[in-house]
Write an enzyme that holds these catalytic residues in place. Structure first.
Site, mmCIF file in Angstrom:
data_model
loop_
_atom_site.group_PDB
_atom_site.id
_atom_site.type_symbol
_atom_site.label_atom_id
_atom_site.label_comp_id
_atom_site.label_asym_id
_atom_site.label_seq_id
_atom_site.Cartn_x
_atom_site.Cartn_y
_atom_site.Cartn_z
ATOM 1 N N LEU A 127 0.117 -3.311 12.532
ATOM 2 C CA LEU A 127 -0.515 -4.296 13.429
ATOM 3 C C LEU A 127 -0.250 -4.007 14.898
ATOM 4 O O LEU A 127 -0.647 -4.763 15.767
ATOM 5 C CB LEU A 127 -0.021 -5.703 13.057
ATOM 6 C CG LEU A 127 -0.388 -6.146 11.632
ATOM 7 C CD1 LEU A 127 0.138 -7.549 11.346
ATOM 8 C CD2 LEU A 127 -1.911 -6.112 11.425
ATOM 9 N N GLU A 132 -7.431 -1.888 -2.811
ATOM 10 C CA GLU A 132 -6.811 -1.027 -1.779
ATOM 11 C C GLU A 132 -5.774 -0.119 -2.417
ATOM 12 O O GLU A 132 -5.675 1.061 -2.107
ATOM 13 C CB GLU A 132 -6.124 -1.898 -0.723
ATOM 14 C CG GLU A 132 -7.035 -2.677 0.174
ATOM 15 C CD GLU A 132 -6.232 -3.560 1.105
ATOM 16 O OE1 GLU A 132 -6.486 -4.766 1.144
ATOM 17 O OE2 GLU A 132 -5.356 -3.030 1.809
ATOM 18 N N ASP A 176 -11.267 0.058 14.109
ATOM 19 C CA ASP A 176 -11.995 -0.072 12.833
ATOM 20 C C ASP A 176 -13.368 0.595 12.867
ATOM 21 O O ASP A 176 -14.252 0.236 12.083
ATOM 22 C CB ASP A 176 -12.219 -1.570 12.479
ATOM 23 C CG ASP A 176 -10.925 -2.224 12.024
ATOM 24 O OD1 ASP A 176 -10.864 -3.463 12.045
ATOM 25 O OD2 ASP A 176 -9.985 -1.488 11.678
ATOM 26 N N ASN A 189 0.839 -1.216 0.000
ATOM 27 C CA ASN A 189 0.000 0.000 0.000
ATOM 28 C C ASN A 189 0.863 1.250 0.000
ATOM 29 O O ASN A 189 0.547 2.232 -0.651
ATOM 30 C CB ASN A 189 -0.927 -0.008 1.226
ATOM 31 C CG ASN A 189 -2.234 -0.734 0.949
ATOM 32 O OD1 ASN A 189 -3.020 -0.283 0.127
ATOM 33 N ND2 ASN A 189 -2.443 -1.857 1.584
ATOM 34 N N HIS A 206 -8.774 -0.765 5.566
ATOM 35 C CA HIS A 206 -9.207 -2.083 6.053
ATOM 36 C C HIS A 206 -9.698 -2.893 4.850
ATOM 37 O O HIS A 206 -10.443 -2.359 4.013
ATOM 38 C CB HIS A 206 -10.329 -1.921 7.092
ATOM 39 C CG HIS A 206 -10.788 -3.206 7.702
ATOM 40 N ND1 HIS A 206 -10.064 -3.876 8.681
ATOM 41 C CD2 HIS A 206 -11.875 -3.979 7.448
ATOM 42 C CE1 HIS A 206 -10.694 -4.989 9.004
ATOM 43 N NE2 HIS A 206 -11.786 -5.079 8.272
HETATM 44 C C1 GRF Z 1 -3.542 -4.781 3.615
HETATM 45 O O1 GRF Z 1 -4.324 -5.876 3.208
HETATM 46 C C2 GRF Z 1 -4.356 -3.892 4.500
HETATM 47 O O2 GRF Z 1 -5.734 -3.887 4.177
HETATM 48 C C3 GRF Z 1 -4.194 -4.503 5.833
HETATM 49 O O3 GRF Z 1 -2.845 -4.948 5.875
HETATM 50 C C4 GRF Z 1 -2.409 -5.207 4.539
HETATM 51 C C5 GRF Z 1 -1.175 -4.391 4.283
HETATM 52 O O4 GRF Z 1 -0.534 -4.888 3.181
HETATM 53 N N1 GRF Z 1 -4.502 -3.560 6.873
HETATM 54 P P1 GRF Z 1 0.809 -4.134 2.673
HETATM 55 O O5 GRF Z 1 1.826 -4.200 3.794
HETATM 56 O O6 GRF Z 1 0.433 -2.721 2.359
HETATM 57 O O7 GRF Z 1 1.223 -4.910 1.469
#
Ligand code: GRF
Length: 232
Positions: free
Chosen positions: A88, A177, A148, A17, A107
């Site tokens: 996380l 995303e 969330d 992302n 999310h």
């Molecule tokens: C994504 O699926 C996001 O929705 C979730 O964690 C993942 C992050 O993936 N919260 P990345 O590290 O951006 O590849």
């Protein structure tokens, strides 16, 4: 010329992302409203830190949830917006409160469904499949004290296929995303999406063509323009 918003991205994983945000910013060039000025993780091994270092973006590893240290880091980098992209670890309430209306999270489902404590990663997609849902999607929302549950900024739908596994659904949602998060961050940074004193979000970023991909696995393409008209 309005100064660009300085964005801190918090990530614990591979950082795809983050990569999508950086690529979107490069595509927009000088017209972009946001610059990623810091990438922080609670894990030294996070791929997101590698991506940041490759693009000469300052990084910081902050283990544990020390509000003072986190606020000091954000002040040091003059951060305007915080984006949680697969982060996380816990963000202390003192930081969330200070960044009310300026902290976003992505999310991998259509909140408020399939969200909340313990629903992250593959667990989200397993829950969607176990529920027999026919649509999933991605949500970008403002972060508040409830996991969330903050005001929703934007959502884009993703069809669930009959033969989906949590992995195949996760991959399809992740692609959405990557389209949604950068646009939502730009919309907040550029002021086209705002959060009122009443806590309600105004301004939306809808998908360019909703029907084109929600109906793509059926033959009623003729409905596509009719459904798109509902979103324009
Ligand atoms: C994504 O699926 C996001 O929705 C979730 O964690 C993942 C992050 O993936 N919260 P990345 O590290 O951006 O590849």
């Amino acid at each position: 010329m309005k100064a660009r918003a300085r964005v801190a991205v918090f990530a614990s994983g591979g950082g795809s992302n983050l990569g999508a945000m950086l690529d979107h910013g490069e595509r927009l060039g000088s017209s972009r409203a946001a610059d990623v000025a810091l990438v922080s993780s609670s894990r030294e091994s996070a791929g997101a830190l590698v991506r940041a270092r490759e693009r000469k973006i300052p990084t910081a590893v902050l283990a544990g949830a020390d509000a003072g240290a986190m606020n000091e880091m954000l002040d040091e980098h003059r951060i305007d917006l915080v984006v949680l992209a697969g982060y996380l670890s816990l963000v202390p309430d003192a930081v969330t409160a200070r960044f009310a209306g300026r902290m976003l999270n992505v999310h991998p489902a259509l909140l408020p469904a399939f969200g909340g404590q313990g629903l992250y990663g593959q667990r989200v997609h397993r829950a969607v499949l176990d529920a027999g849902a026919k649509l999933s999607g991605a949500t970008v929302h403002f972060v508040d004290a409830h996991y969330d549950r903050g005001p929703i900024i934007a959502q884009w739908p993703v069809p669930v296929r009959d033969d989906d596994t949590p992995e195949s659904l996760a991959a399809r949602v992740l692609r959405i995303e990557h389209m949604l998060l950068p646009r939502a961050v730009e919309a907040v940074a550029g002021g086209t999406v705002t959060i009122g004193a009443d806590g309600r979000v105004r301004g939306v970023c809808t998908p360019p063509s909703t029907a084109a991909y929600t109906l793509s696995n059926h033959d009623d393409a003729s409905l596509a323009s009719e459904i798109d008209a509902l979103f324009t």
